[in-house]
Scaffold this motif. Structure first.
Motif, short mmCIF file in Angstrom:
data_model
loop_
_atom_site.label_atom_id
_atom_site.label_comp_id
_atom_site.label_asym_id
_atom_site.label_seq_id
_atom_site.Cartn_x
_atom_site.Cartn_y
_atom_site.Cartn_z
N GLY A 19 0.82 -1.21 0.00
CA GLY A 19 0.00 0.00 0.00
C GLY A 19 0.85 1.25 0.00
N LEU A 20 0.18 2.38 0.12
CA LEU A 20 0.86 3.68 0.15
C LEU A 20 0.81 4.24 1.56
N TYR A 21 1.97 4.62 2.09
CA TYR A 21 2.07 5.16 3.44
C TYR A 21 2.50 6.63 3.35
N LEU A 22 1.63 7.52 3.75
CA LEU A 22 1.91 8.96 3.69
C LEU A 22 2.61 9.35 4.99
N VAL A 23 3.89 9.68 4.89
CA VAL A 23 4.72 9.90 6.08
C VAL A 23 5.04 11.38 6.24
N ALA A 24 4.58 11.98 7.34
CA ALA A 24 4.90 13.38 7.63
C ALA A 24 6.35 13.49 8.07
N THR A 25 7.01 14.53 7.60
CA THR A 25 8.42 14.75 7.94
C THR A 25 8.57 16.12 8.60
N PRO A 26 9.67 16.38 9.30
CA PRO A 26 9.86 17.65 9.99
C PRO A 26 9.80 18.85 9.05
N GLY B 201 2.12 13.82 11.55
CA GLY B 201 3.25 14.45 12.24
C GLY B 201 3.26 15.94 12.02
N ALA B 202 4.44 16.48 11.78
CA ALA B 202 4.62 17.93 11.69
C ALA B 202 3.80 18.55 10.56
N SER B 203 3.30 19.75 10.81
CA SER B 203 2.53 20.50 9.82
C SER B 203 2.69 21.99 10.09
N ALA B 204 3.12 22.73 9.10
CA ALA B 204 3.28 24.18 9.26
C ALA B 204 1.93 24.86 9.50
N VAL B 205 0.87 24.31 8.90
CA VAL B 205 -0.46 24.88 9.09
C VAL B 205 -0.85 24.87 10.56
N VAL C 146 4.93 1.22 -0.19
CA VAL C 146 5.61 2.44 -0.66
C VAL C 146 5.36 3.57 0.35
N ALA C 147 6.43 4.14 0.88
CA ALA C 147 6.31 5.30 1.76
C ALA C 147 6.49 6.55 0.92
N TYR C 148 5.53 7.48 1.03
CA TYR C 148 5.68 8.75 0.32
C TYR C 148 5.96 9.85 1.34
N VAL C 149 7.05 10.59 1.15
CA VAL C 149 7.40 11.69 2.05
C VAL C 149 7.50 12.99 1.25
N SER C 150 6.88 14.04 1.80
CA SER C 150 7.00 15.36 1.18
C SER C 150 8.35 15.95 1.56
N GLU C 151 8.70 17.07 0.95
CA GLU C 151 9.98 17.70 1.27
C GLU C 151 10.01 18.13 2.73
N ALA C 152 8.87 18.59 3.24
CA ALA C 152 8.75 18.98 4.64
C ALA C 152 7.28 19.02 4.99
N GLY C 153 6.94 18.50 6.17
CA GLY C 153 5.56 18.57 6.63
C GLY C 153 4.73 17.37 6.23
N THR C 154 3.42 17.59 6.21
CA THR C 154 2.47 16.51 5.97
C THR C 154 2.16 16.35 4.49
N PRO C 155 2.33 15.15 3.95
CA PRO C 155 2.00 14.93 2.53
C PRO C 155 0.56 15.33 2.22
N LEU C 156 0.35 15.85 1.01
CA LEU C 156 -0.93 16.26 0.47
C LEU C 156 -1.36 17.65 0.91
N VAL C 157 -0.63 18.30 1.84
CA VAL C 157 -0.94 19.67 2.24
C VAL C 157 0.02 20.58 1.48
#
Length: 283
Positions: free
Chosen positions: A11-18, A122-126, A88-99
Motif C-alpha cells: 500500500g501507500l504510506y503517507l509519512v509526515a516529515t519535519p 506528524g509535523a505541519s506548518a499549518v 511504498v512510503a511517500y514523504v514530502s519535502e517537509a511537513g504533511t504529505p498532500l498539504v
C-alpha cells in the motif's frame, strides 16, 4: 534493545516529515521508513539526509522521486509497485504529505484502485502556525499559496477575506509585503493576524497584532524563510435575501418587533433596517 519492526502490508504510506527541526519526526514514521519496500520522495536529497540523521539505512531499496512534474507516468509507476505487493512510503519535502504538496493525485489514484492508503501523521506548518497565532482555532481554512499575479490575487482574496473562519495562508518572503498590503486594502485593518516564519528552526519568529501593526512591523524588513500568514475570522456580508429569509422564519413564531430584534442581533445588522424590512414583508 530496539523493538522488532514488522513488515508492512502492500500500500501507500503517507509519512509526515519535519518542517525544520529534524527531531520532529514520529517513531512510527521512522519504523515505516525503515521497513517499507520503496520510498517515494518529493525531494530525494532531503529524504536521504533525514534518514541518515536518524540512522535509517536505505540499503538496496529504491528511493524514487515523485514531485509536481512526475505526472501520470510517475503515479502509474508507483501504482504498479503497490499492485505487485510493495509497500511504498511517500514523504514530502517537509511537513504533511498532500498539504500544499503533489501527493494528492497519487493517494487518490492508489485508493481508487482499491489499495491501502494510510498516513503516519506528524509535523505541519499549518497547525504549528495556527497554534502559535493566538487566534481562534475552532474553525479555520487553509487557503494554500496566494496567486502571484496581482489581479488574480485580489480576486482570490475577495473570495476568502470575509469567511467566518480563521485563514491560514502560505506565502514566500518575496511576496509577503504585497500580500499584506492587498489584505489591508480589502479588510478592516484592526483585524488581528500573525506572521510565522522559520517554524521549529533556529530563527523561528512569530509576529502578532492588527493588520496595520503587522504591515508596519515588516515594512522595512527583508524577511527570510518559509512564511505562514494567519488572519482572524472575517464577517460574511449578509445579503438582503438572507435577512428576509431569516425574518420570515422568525415572524412565523414571533411578533414583528421581536423577530426584527432577533434577526438584527443574529446577523449584526442595524435594527432600523431590519425592522423596516419586516414591515414591508408584513404588508
Amino acid at each position: 534493545m530496539k523493538p522488532e519492526i514488522k513488515p508492512l502490508d502492500a500500500g501507500l504510506y503517507l509519512v509526515a516529515t519535519p518542517i525544520g527541526n529534524a527531531r520532529d519526526i514520529t517513531l512510527r514514521a521512522l519504523d515505516i521508513l525503515a521497513s517499507c519496500d520503496v520510498i517515494a520522495a518529493e525531494d530525494t536529497r532531503t529524504a536521504r539526509k533525514l534518514m541518515k540523521i536518524h540512522g535509517v539505512a536505505l540499503g538496496g531499496r529504491p528511493l524514487i522521486a515523485y514531485h509536481d512534474h512526475s505526472g501520470p507516468a510517475g503515479r502509474a509507476g508507483i501504482l504498479k509497485l503497490v499492485g505487485e505487493g510493495k509497500s511504498v512510503a511517500y514523504v514530502s519535502e517537509a511537513g504533511t504529505p498532500l498539504v500544499a504538496d503533489p501527493g494528492y493525485a497519487l493517494a487518490r489514484d492508489i485508493g481508487a484502485a482499491g489499495h491501502l492508503v494510510t498516513a503516519a501523521p506528524g509535523a505541519s506548518a499549518v497547525l504549528t502556525a495556527l497554534s502559535l497565532s493566538a487566534l481562534p482555532s475552532d474553525r479555520f481554512l487553509f487557503a494554500g499559496f496566494a496567486p502571484t499575479a496581482k489581479g488574480a490575487r485580489r480576486s482570490w482574496l475577495q473570495e476568502l477575506i470575509n469567511l467566518p473562519a480563521t485563514l491560514v495562508i502560505y506565502e514566500s518572503p518575496k511576496r509577503i509585503h504585497a500580500l499584506l498590503a492587498e489584505i489591508c486594502d480589502l479588510a478592516d485593518t484592526t483585524r488581528q493576524g500573525a506572521i510565522a516564519r522559520e517554524l521549529t528552526k533556529r530563527f523561528e519568529e512569530v509576529l502578532r497584532g492588527s493588520l496595520t501593526d503587522l504591515r508596519d512591523q515588516i515594512a522595512d524588513r527583508t524577511l527570510k524563510g518559509e512564511i505562514v500568514l494567519v488572519l482572524d475570522r472575517g464577517e460574511a456580508a449578509v445579503t438582503d435575501e438572507t435577512m428576509e429569509d431569516a425574518l420570515r422564519k422568525a415572524m412565523a413564531t414571533m411578533t414583528l418587533k421581536d423577530a426584527a430584534t432577533v434577526v438584527a442581533a443574529a446577523h449584526g445588522l442595524p435594527k432600523r433596517k431590519v425592522y423596516q424590512a419586516a414591515l414591508e414583508l408584513d404588508t
